[in-house]
Design a protein around this motif. Structure first.
Motif, PDB file in Angstrom:
ATOM      1  N   GLU A  46       0.871  -1.201  -0.069  1.00 43.26           N
ATOM      2  CA  GLU A  46      -0.023  -0.034  -0.046  1.00 43.26           C
ATOM      3  C   GLU A  46       0.897   1.240  -0.142  1.00 43.26           C
ATOM      4  O   GLU A  46       0.464   2.159  -0.729  1.00 43.26           O
ATOM      5  CB  GLU A  46      -0.964  -0.031   1.112  1.00 43.26           C
ATOM      6  CG  GLU A  46      -1.980  -1.025   1.159  1.00 43.26           C
ATOM      7  CD  GLU A  46      -2.759  -1.242   2.391  1.00 43.26           C
ATOM      8  OE1 GLU A  46      -2.289  -0.603   3.472  1.00 43.26           O
ATOM      9  OE2 GLU A  46      -3.772  -1.847   2.601  1.00 43.26           O
ATOM     10  N   LEU A  47       2.005   1.362   0.785  1.00 43.24           N
ATOM     11  CA  LEU A  47       2.789   2.342   0.709  1.00 43.24           C
ATOM     12  C   LEU A  47       3.300   2.702  -0.510  1.00 43.24           C
ATOM     13  O   LEU A  47       3.565   3.740  -0.961  1.00 43.24           O
ATOM     14  CB  LEU A  47       4.046   2.007   1.893  1.00 43.24           C
ATOM     15  CG  LEU A  47       4.644   3.316   2.416  1.00 43.24           C
ATOM     16  CD1 LEU A  47       3.678   4.376   3.016  1.00 43.24           C
ATOM     17  CD2 LEU A  47       5.831   2.820   3.002  1.00 43.24           C
ATOM     18  N   ILE A  48       3.694   1.587  -1.436  1.00 44.25           N
ATOM     19  CA  ILE A  48       4.432   1.791  -2.628  1.00 44.25           C
ATOM     20  C   ILE A  48       3.140   2.143  -3.563  1.00 44.25           C
ATOM     21  O   ILE A  48       3.595   3.126  -4.373  1.00 44.25           O
ATOM     22  CB  ILE A  48       4.945   0.467  -3.161  1.00 44.25           C
ATOM     23  CG1 ILE A  48       6.205   0.259  -2.186  1.00 44.25           C
ATOM     24  CG2 ILE A  48       5.470   0.727  -4.467  1.00 44.25           C
ATOM     25  CD1 ILE A  48       6.707  -1.202  -2.389  1.00 44.25           C
ATOM     26  N   ILE A  55      10.425   4.850  -6.043  1.00 45.52           N
ATOM     27  CA  ILE A  55      11.118   3.974  -5.314  1.00 45.52           C
ATOM     28  C   ILE A  55      12.535   3.974  -5.503  1.00 45.52           C
ATOM     29  O   ILE A  55      13.291   3.967  -6.478  1.00 45.52           O
ATOM     30  CB  ILE A  55      10.301   2.381  -5.458  1.00 45.52           C
ATOM     31  CG1 ILE A  55       8.949   2.390  -5.752  1.00 45.52           C
ATOM     32  CG2 ILE A  55      10.790   1.573  -4.633  1.00 45.52           C
ATOM     33  CD1 ILE A  55       8.292   3.011  -4.535  1.00 45.52           C
ATOM     34  N   VAL A  56      13.082   4.120  -4.112  1.00 46.62           N
ATOM     35  CA  VAL A  56      14.602   4.219  -3.927  1.00 46.62           C
ATOM     36  C   VAL A  56      15.092   2.831  -3.232  1.00 46.62           C
ATOM     37  O   VAL A  56      14.553   3.028  -2.121  1.00 46.62           O
ATOM     38  CB  VAL A  56      15.067   5.662  -3.500  1.00 46.62           C
ATOM     39  CG1 VAL A  56      16.377   5.642  -3.274  1.00 46.62           C
ATOM     40  CG2 VAL A  56      14.361   6.811  -4.099  1.00 46.62           C
ATOM     41  N   THR A  77       8.439  -3.526 -14.180  1.00 50.98           N
ATOM     42  CA  THR A  77       7.091  -3.895 -13.987  1.00 50.98           C
ATOM     43  C   THR A  77       6.429  -2.857 -13.543  1.00 50.98           C
ATOM     44  O   THR A  77       5.288  -2.852 -13.099  1.00 50.98           O
ATOM     45  CB  THR A  77       6.902  -5.021 -12.786  1.00 50.98           C
ATOM     46  OG1 THR A  77       7.537  -4.388 -11.649  1.00 50.98           O
ATOM     47  CG2 THR A  77       7.584  -6.315 -13.181  1.00 50.98           C
ATOM     48  N   GLY A  78       6.286  -1.628 -13.984  1.00 49.05           N
ATOM     49  CA  GLY A  78       5.646  -0.435 -13.785  1.00 49.05           C
ATOM     50  C   GLY A  78       5.667   0.503 -12.889  1.00 49.05           C
ATOM     51  O   GLY A  78       4.868   1.165 -12.726  1.00 49.05           O
ATOM     52  N   THR A  79       6.895   0.224 -11.892  1.00 49.59           N
ATOM     53  CA  THR A  79       7.178   1.141 -10.648  1.00 49.59           C
ATOM     54  C   THR A  79       8.352   1.721 -11.004  1.00 49.59           C
ATOM     55  O   THR A  79       9.265   1.225 -10.632  1.00 49.59           O
ATOM     56  CB  THR A  79       6.843   0.476  -9.531  1.00 49.59           C
ATOM     57  OG1 THR A  79       5.613  -0.198  -9.338  1.00 49.59           O
ATOM     58  CG2 THR A  79       7.135   1.353  -8.258  1.00 49.59           C
ATOM     59  N   PRO A  80       8.426   2.994 -11.254  1.00 47.45           N
ATOM     60  CA  PRO A  80       9.742   3.706 -11.483  1.00 47.45           C
ATOM     61  C   PRO A  80      10.560   3.383 -10.226  1.00 47.45           C
ATOM     62  O   PRO A  80      10.245   3.822  -9.061  1.00 47.45           O
ATOM     63  CB  PRO A  80       9.194   5.286 -11.403  1.00 47.45           C
ATOM     64  CG  PRO A  80       8.022   5.104 -12.361  1.00 47.45           C
ATOM     65  CD  PRO A  80       7.229   3.942 -11.613  1.00 47.45           C
ATOM     66  N   ALA A  81      11.731   3.016 -10.434  1.00 53.01           N
ATOM     67  CA  ALA A  81      12.564   2.652  -9.340  1.00 53.01           C
ATOM     68  C   ALA A  81      14.121   2.974  -9.601  1.00 53.01           C
ATOM     69  O   ALA A  81      14.365   2.704 -11.004  1.00 53.01           O
ATOM     70  CB  ALA A  81      12.544   1.304  -8.719  1.00 53.01           C
ATOM     71  N   PHE A  82      14.939   3.183  -8.770  1.00 55.77           N
ATOM     72  CA  PHE A  82      16.467   3.229  -9.100  1.00 55.77           C
ATOM     73  C   PHE A  82      17.163   3.086  -7.814  1.00 55.77           C
ATOM     74  O   PHE A  82      16.594   2.866  -6.528  1.00 55.77           O
ATOM     75  CB  PHE A  82      16.837   4.661  -9.451  1.00 55.77           C
ATOM     76  CG  PHE A  82      16.666   5.873  -8.464  1.00 55.77           C
ATOM     77  CD1 PHE A  82      17.623   6.357  -7.719  1.00 55.77           C
ATOM     78  CD2 PHE A  82      15.545   6.370  -8.647  1.00 55.77           C
ATOM     79  CE1 PHE A  82      17.526   7.400  -7.167  1.00 55.77           C
ATOM     80  CE2 PHE A  82      15.272   7.458  -7.796  1.00 55.77           C
ATOM     81  CZ  PHE A  82      16.247   8.069  -7.032  1.00 55.77           C
ATOM     82  N   ALA A 178       7.440  -6.430  -5.588  1.00 59.05           N
ATOM     83  CA  ALA A 178       7.597  -6.095  -6.872  1.00 59.05           C
ATOM     84  C   ALA A 178       6.180  -6.564  -7.602  1.00 59.05           C
ATOM     85  O   ALA A 178       5.454  -5.777  -8.432  1.00 59.05           O
ATOM     86  CB  ALA A 178       8.797  -6.056  -7.849  1.00 59.05           C
ATOM     87  N   ILE A 179       6.093  -7.894  -7.891  1.00 60.35           N
ATOM     88  CA  ILE A 179       5.169  -8.470  -8.373  1.00 60.35           C
ATOM     89  C   ILE A 179       3.569  -8.498  -7.711  1.00 60.35           C
ATOM     90  O   ILE A 179       2.709  -8.151  -8.519  1.00 60.35           O
ATOM     91  CB  ILE A 179       5.381 -10.021  -8.423  1.00 60.35           C
ATOM     92  CG1 ILE A 179       6.576 -10.309  -9.200  1.00 60.35           C
ATOM     93  CG2 ILE A 179       4.205 -10.631  -9.069  1.00 60.35           C
ATOM     94  CD1 ILE A 179       6.772  -9.651 -10.523  1.00 60.35           C
TER      95      ILE A 179
END
Length: 332
Positions: A46-48, A55-56, A77-82, A178-179
């Motif tokens: 939920e937080l994500i 997402i870092v 998978t659709g969530t910008p992250a690095f 992530a999934i």
């Protein structure tokens, strides 16, 4: 790790025996992790989902390697992250993080100095924190908005020193996170393909028949009144191993292939006095230009043919392709 957990390498243990032991230990730890998932996992999802930034992911050493992969999984998978290295973060890279971001911090001990240094700053800027740690009472776990328990009872390393089962557990938990987020977003295979245009899946989901078909003068076609000789010349010129037969309105009414030619010769057919309408296959296999190229592969394999005619909704011939075209496009 308790001393009793340390296993000595026996001289009689073969590499295969040891490999099996490693795999079984890691499998057991991941299975145990799955059994103890609780509401904290749901809160992390939920937080994500509520995150207005990115997402870092961060972590030191082996946890950092795992974090890099988790960030890549989120991004694809659709969530910008690095990934941000925690040591570099305290020397300027914290500027890459904003108060709208969610930070996922990995540390088996939960006490990595490089992470502890940046925790106060993350809190001050308002970034939300999810921890993945093997020690639920650690500094990192207590500082997190949501703490995910990734502890293991034993490492797969015979010396109980190298992070093995613990890193596998963290990786599996990150993948699960992530999934789960991907599923909640309704992320589709087509969206996945957009971020993987160079991969096999991307080509299969993004490439359409219109992108690979032959058009214009490259389409082999003759009229129904054409002779078999004229049809053979058209097949030879266009090199598709077949020719379409069309009526006066350019509707595809038949097809003649290399296989049909062999059968015609076996029956001693006169190529000068025989007409295409007499030897063609009626109701030829057709496909629409807007269909996926991978659909063309499926039709060819199912019908055991090597070429297809491309027609519009009115049945007008507008293109043609064969299996070689799909091979070149790397759809097959």
């Amino acid at each position: 790790m308790e001393p009793s957990k340390i296993r000595k390498i026996g001289a009689s243990k073969t590499p295969i025996d040891l490999a099996r032991e490693v795999l079984l230990i890691e499998a057991r730890e991941v299975e145990a992790l799955a059994r103890r998932l609780d509401d904290s996992f749901t809160r992390a999802v939920e937080l994500i989902l509520q995150c207005q930034g990115r997402i870092v992911v961060t972590g030191m050493g082996k946890s950092g390697h795992i974090g890099n992969k988790i960030a890549a999984t989120f991004a694809s998978t659709g969530t910008p992250a690095f990934f941000v290295h925690p040591a570099e973060a305290s020397h300027g890279d914290l500027g890459m993080i904003t108060g709208k971001d969610v930070v996922i911090a990995l540390s088996n001990s939960g006490e990595a100095d490089e992470l502890r240094v940046i925790l106060p700053t993350l809190k001050r800027m308002g970034a939300r924190l999810i921890s993945i740690t093997g020690h639920p009472q650690s500094t990192l776990a207590k500082a997190a908005d949501v703490s995910l328990d990734a502890h293991v009872t034993e490492e797969a390393c015979p010396l109980a020193l190298a992070p093995t089962a613990s890193t596998t557990a963290s990786l599996a938990l990150g993948d699960a996170l992530a999934i789960a987020v991907m599923d909640q977003r309704g992320f589709s295979a087509e969206e996945f393909a957009l971020s993987h245009p160079g991969g096999t899946l991307g080509r299969k989901l993004l490439l359409h028949v219109r992108d690979v078909m032959r058009t214009g003068d490259a389409i082999p076609s003759v009229g129904v009144e054409a002779s078999l000789k004229e049809g053979l010349l058209e097949m030879s010129r266009k090199g598709l191993g077949m020719t379409a037969i069309v009526d006066a309105e350019q509707h595809a009414v038949g097809v003649f292939t290399d296989g049909d030619l062999r059968r015609a010769f076996e029956n001693a057919v006169d190529i000068n006095s025989t007409y295409m309408r007499d030897v063609m296959h009626t109701s030829p296999q057709q496909i629409r230009p807007e269909q996926l190229a991978v659909d063309a592969v499926a039709i060819m394999e199912h019908k055991k043919i090597t070429s297809l005619l491309v027609t519009d909704q009115q049945g007008t011939l507008i293109g043609a392709l064969n299996m070689h075209d799909l091979l070149i496009a790397k759809v097959v």
